[in-house]
Design a protein around this motif. Structure first.
Motif, PDB file in Angstrom:
ATOM      1  N   UNK A   1       0.807  -1.213   0.000  1.00  0.00           N
ATOM      2  CA  UNK A   1       0.000   0.000   0.000  1.00  0.00           C
ATOM      3  C   UNK A   1       0.845   1.270   0.000  1.00  0.00           C
ATOM      4  N   UNK A   2       2.175   1.124   0.145  1.00  0.00           N
ATOM      5  CA  UNK A   2       3.040   2.301   0.183  1.00  0.00           C
ATOM      6  C   UNK A   2       3.799   2.533  -1.121  1.00  0.00           C
ATOM      7  N   UNK A   3       3.603   1.666  -2.112  1.00  0.00           N
ATOM      8  CA  UNK A   3       4.453   1.725  -3.303  1.00  0.00           C
ATOM      9  C   UNK A   3       3.721   2.019  -4.606  1.00  0.00           C
ATOM     10  N   UNK A   4       4.370   2.818  -5.434  1.00  0.00           N
ATOM     11  CA  UNK A   4       3.946   3.029  -6.819  1.00  0.00           C
ATOM     12  C   UNK A   4       5.200   2.912  -7.685  1.00  0.00           C
ATOM     13  N   UNK A   5       5.031   2.516  -8.948  1.00  0.00           N
ATOM     14  CA  UNK A   5       6.178   2.440  -9.847  1.00  0.00           C
ATOM     15  C   UNK A   5       6.518   3.831 -10.383  1.00  0.00           C
ATOM     16  N   UNK A   6       5.514   4.711 -10.369  1.00  0.00           N
ATOM     17  CA  UNK A   6       5.708   6.087 -10.812  1.00  0.00           C
ATOM     18  C   UNK A   6       5.094   6.995  -9.756  1.00  0.00           C
TER      19      UNK A   6
ATOM     20  N   UNK B   1      -1.701   4.250  -1.217  1.00  0.00           N
ATOM     21  CA  UNK B   1      -1.269   5.412  -2.002  1.00  0.00           C
ATOM     22  C   UNK B   1      -1.904   5.472  -3.392  1.00  0.00           C
ATOM     23  N   UNK B   2      -2.423   4.347  -3.881  1.00  0.00           N
ATOM     24  CA  UNK B   2      -2.895   4.345  -5.279  1.00  0.00           C
ATOM     25  C   UNK B   2      -4.020   5.338  -5.524  1.00  0.00           C
ATOM     26  N   UNK B   3      -4.778   5.696  -4.482  1.00  0.00           N
ATOM     27  CA  UNK B   3      -5.878   6.625  -4.681  1.00  0.00           C
ATOM     28  C   UNK B   3      -5.438   8.085  -4.698  1.00  0.00           C
ATOM     29  N   UNK B   4      -4.145   8.342  -4.422  1.00  0.00           N
ATOM     30  CA  UNK B   4      -3.708   9.733  -4.319  1.00  0.00           C
ATOM     31  C   UNK B   4      -3.201  10.304  -5.640  1.00  0.00           C
TER      32      UNK B   4
ATOM     33  N   UNK C   1       2.833  11.293  -2.895  1.00  0.00           N
ATOM     34  CA  UNK C   1       1.704  10.375  -2.696  1.00  0.00           C
ATOM     35  C   UNK C   1       1.647   9.832  -1.271  1.00  0.00           C
ATOM     36  N   UNK C   2       2.797   9.542  -0.693  1.00  0.00           N
ATOM     37  CA  UNK C   2       2.770   9.058   0.695  1.00  0.00           C
ATOM     38  C   UNK C   2       2.307  10.163   1.635  1.00  0.00           C
ATOM     39  N   UNK C   3       2.759  11.382   1.362  1.00  0.00           N
ATOM     40  CA  UNK C   3       2.334  12.513   2.181  1.00  0.00           C
ATOM     41  C   UNK C   3       0.819  12.673   2.096  1.00  0.00           C
ATOM     42  N   UNK C   4       0.295  12.535   0.877  1.00  0.00           N
ATOM     43  CA  UNK C   4      -1.145  12.664   0.679  1.00  0.00           C
ATOM     44  C   UNK C   4      -1.927  11.548   1.354  1.00  0.00           C
ATOM     45  N   UNK C   5      -1.419  10.333   1.242  1.00  0.00           N
ATOM     46  CA  UNK C   5      -2.116   9.207   1.868  1.00  0.00           C
ATOM     47  C   UNK C   5      -2.243   9.461   3.368  1.00  0.00           C
ATOM     48  N   UNK C   6      -1.175   9.982   3.933  1.00  0.00           N
ATOM     49  CA  UNK C   6      -1.200  10.297   5.369  1.00  0.00           C
ATOM     50  C   UNK C   6      -2.198  11.430   5.662  1.00  0.00           C
TER      51      UNK C   6
ATOM     52  N   UNK D   1       1.674   5.246  11.274  1.00  0.00           N
ATOM     53  CA  UNK D   1       2.140   4.132  10.457  1.00  0.00           C
ATOM     54  C   UNK D   1       2.182   4.387   8.967  1.00  0.00           C
ATOM     55  N   UNK D   2       2.198   5.637   8.551  1.00  0.00           N
ATOM     56  CA  UNK D   2       2.258   5.917   7.115  1.00  0.00           C
ATOM     57  C   UNK D   2       3.673   5.834   6.547  1.00  0.00           C
ATOM     58  N   UNK D   3       4.650   5.669   7.416  1.00  0.00           N
ATOM     59  CA  UNK D   3       5.999   5.404   6.925  1.00  0.00           C
ATOM     60  C   UNK D   3       6.778   6.646   6.553  1.00  0.00           C
ATOM     61  N   UNK D   4       7.868   6.382   5.840  1.00  0.00           N
ATOM     62  CA  UNK D   4       8.824   7.438   5.507  1.00  0.00           C
ATOM     63  C   UNK D   4       8.235   8.361   4.440  1.00  0.00           C
ATOM     64  N   UNK D   5       8.156   9.644   4.735  1.00  0.00           N
ATOM     65  CA  UNK D   5       7.693  10.581   3.710  1.00  0.00           C
ATOM     66  C   UNK D   5       8.821  11.482   3.215  1.00  0.00           C
ATOM     67  N   UNK D   6       9.921  11.567   3.998  1.00  0.00           N
ATOM     68  CA  UNK D   6      11.055  12.378   3.576  1.00  0.00           C
ATOM     69  C   UNK D   6      12.338  11.593   3.814  1.00  0.00           C
TER      70      UNK D   6
END
Length: 499
Positions: free
Chosen positions: A215-220, A484-487, A472-477, A419-424
């Motif tokens: 849920x934290x990964x995108x290829x782009x 992240x796919x919805x962001x 995208x991770x920042x947005x998901x959070x 738990x949204x993980x690393x954003x920076x």
RNA sequence: UCCCCGGUAGCUCAAUCGGUAGAGCAAGCGGCUGUUAACCGCUGGGUUGCAGGUUCGAGUCCUGCCCGGGGAGCCA
């Protein structure tokens, strides 16, 4: 002369007749009244067609119109406390611009696979509308933040000849007969531009061929990467903190309604105020291995078990009693589906907790944090946390070592809460030519392709630093999303290239 | 690359021990004067992901493959 209005600005036209141009999102009907939920991109508005108040042909069109038909609708703007926006339209005229047949996405639940295959249409729904509006706000905030601080926005190339860190996660393409890679980071180019313009940032797509399906990964995905001459690690942490606070506060100031549509509790975001906690990697390892962490996880486990029991009892009650009358059947079904969904989430978390406890207890200094470790660390704080001075061995070749302890790199990661993980990720760059050459050799990287990069240390090298923030991770959070796919409008991930 | 879960009507899902494939929603028709995922009635709707196997009989059991979801590693 009829006024044209956008739903967003309907409040300005109370008591006036306006024309809306948009699409029918949903319709509810009785014998003599239709409630049309119209969307025009700027918002959603209930338009009421009451048979005695409109000509026969308008009534007939209102009866015929289907979900996602395009329309032009004219009516009187009136205040109505029952509506989400506070206003509705009393319809006087309605033109069908295009009559839609068989729109596949209904107002009922759909699976992810089905929706992702129709992403081009899914974007029209309310939840996606809210997310994209927040995405725009975040992008806007980022540009404004850097502009106000004298940064130039300059772009790094997408095609690159040299890999930043290894080639296994790079997409290779054919560039007029030469291998070229899609950019994983604009950083090296950012450093060159910082030496030319002092403070710059790049903001563009980056590509990672990691075979990750989480849920934290995108290829782009999109990354903003500031790079600053004459900055050290501490100044960089200050800037990162200021940026994230600014983004969140801008969203709170301008997109509260969208957050509420997503069910995001604004209080968690209100807390995102400087200073953020800062801990060293070594302190983070101590936290992970501490009895407090074990206690916290055990408490989480108990809380989840209690919630599970509660939900199971509620579901049982709903199934057996079937309270008739005032409670609608649809509501019960909906609630049952919600409970089932939450229960499966709880099951998964309960399965994970013992693994997390093990992983945390046995964590050894020198390893990099995994997803679970990041989640545990972030749960100890109520706002983003900065973790700095990682072991140099787990970080990239260009990171400067800590002069006070050569085992450490002057790098920093920011972990989002919940738990949204690393954003920076970022830090201070190695600015000494000989040290940098030695590091490139240690990492077995080809020196030739870095010649231009080494020039930056040959001609006027200065201390400098920067970081990358994943949009995208920042947005998901910020949006409180599970994935992240919805962001992003059209997510690209393993196994998904269309639409 | 590895581990776990799934694939049944247009959609979301049921189907007990291997024994007649079903419900809700959507669609179509009818009803209902203010609905908030409206509600009520009726109707149509199926190559159970693909290929093979076991069996009197397979949605269900076995083998292989395909597709999707979640996670590990790696990362923002």
């Amino acid at each position: 002369m009829v006024l044209e209005a956008r739903i967003e600005e309907l409040w300005r036209f109370e008591g006036q007749e306006v024309t809306l141009k948009g699409w029918l999102a949903h319709k509810r009907s009785s014998k003599r009244i239709h409630f049309l939920i119209v969307r025009d991109g700027s918002g959603f508005c209930q338009c009421v067609v009451y048979q005695p108040e409109v000509p026969a042909e308008v009534w007939e069109r209102a009866e015929r119109i289907t979900q996602e038909s395009a329309l032009q609708i004219t009516g009187l703007v009136r205040r109505d406390e029952r509506q989400i926006g506070g206003y509705e339209l009393g319809v006087r005229d309605l033109e069908i611009v295009h009559l839609t047949q068989g729109y596949p996405i209904t107002p009922k639940p759909h699976g992810v696979d089905f929706l992702l295959d129709r992403r081009h249409l899914w974007l029209r729904s309310r939840r996606q509308w809210a997310i994209m509006r927040i995405r725009h706000q975040v992008v806007h905030a980022i540009h404004r933040f850097f502009d106000e601080r004298g940064f130039l926005k300059l772009d790094a190339p997408i095609f690159t000849g040299n890999a930043v860190e290894g080639t296994t996660t790079l997409f290779e393409t054919d560039f007029f007969g030469q291998p070229a890679y899609l950019s994983q980071s604009g950083q090296l180019y950012g450093e060159a531009m910082a030496m030319a313009f002092g403070r710059i940032y790049t903001f563009g797509p980056t590509f990672r061929a990691e075979k990750s399906k989480t849920r934290r990964h995108l290829a782009e995905f999109w990354m903003v990467e500031p790079e600053m001459a004459f900055f050290d690690l501490e100044m960089t942490m200050d800037l990162a903190e200021e940026l994230v606070e600014y983004i969140v506060q801008q969203v709170l100031a301008h997109r509260r309604f969208e957050l509420s549509l997503l069910g995001r509790d604004p209080e968690a975001l209100e807390r995102v105020r400087r200073p953020f906690p800062r801990i060293t990697y070594t302190e983070a390892v101590e936290i992970l291995r501490s009895p407090e962490t074990q206690r916290m996880l055990r408490a989480d486990e108990e809380r989840l078990q209690a919630e599970r029991a509660e939900l199971e009892a509620e579901a049982e009650a709903l199934r057996s009693e079937r309270p008739a009358g005032e409670v609608r059947k649809g509501e019960i079904e909906h609630r049952l589906a919600e409970i089932a969904h939450r229960l499966s989430e709880i099951e998964e978390e309960l399965k994970n907790i013992p693994l997390w406890m093990d992983s945390a207890r046995n964590f050894r200094w020198g390893e990099d944090f995994g997803g679970a470790d990041e989640t545990i660390l972030s749960r100890h704080f109520d706002r983003p946390v900065l973790v700095h001075r990682y072991p140099a061995a787990v970080k990239a070749f260009y990171m400067k070592r800590d002069p006070r302890d050569e085992r450490l790199a002057l790098g920093v990661d920011m972990l989002a809460p919940e738990g949204y993980g690393e954003i920076i990720g970022g830090g201070q760059r190695e600015d000494d030519l000989d040290t940098l050459i030695a590091r490139i050799r240690e990492h077995n990287l080809p020196l030739e392709v870095y010649e231009w990069y080494l020039d930056l240390r040959r001609y006027g090298s200065v201390p400098h630093a920067g970081f990358g923030l994943g949009l995208e991770r920042t947005l998901a959070w910020i949006c409180g999303l599970k994935h992240v796919r919805e962001t992003i409008p059209f997510p690209r991930m393993m196994g998904r290239l269309f639409p």
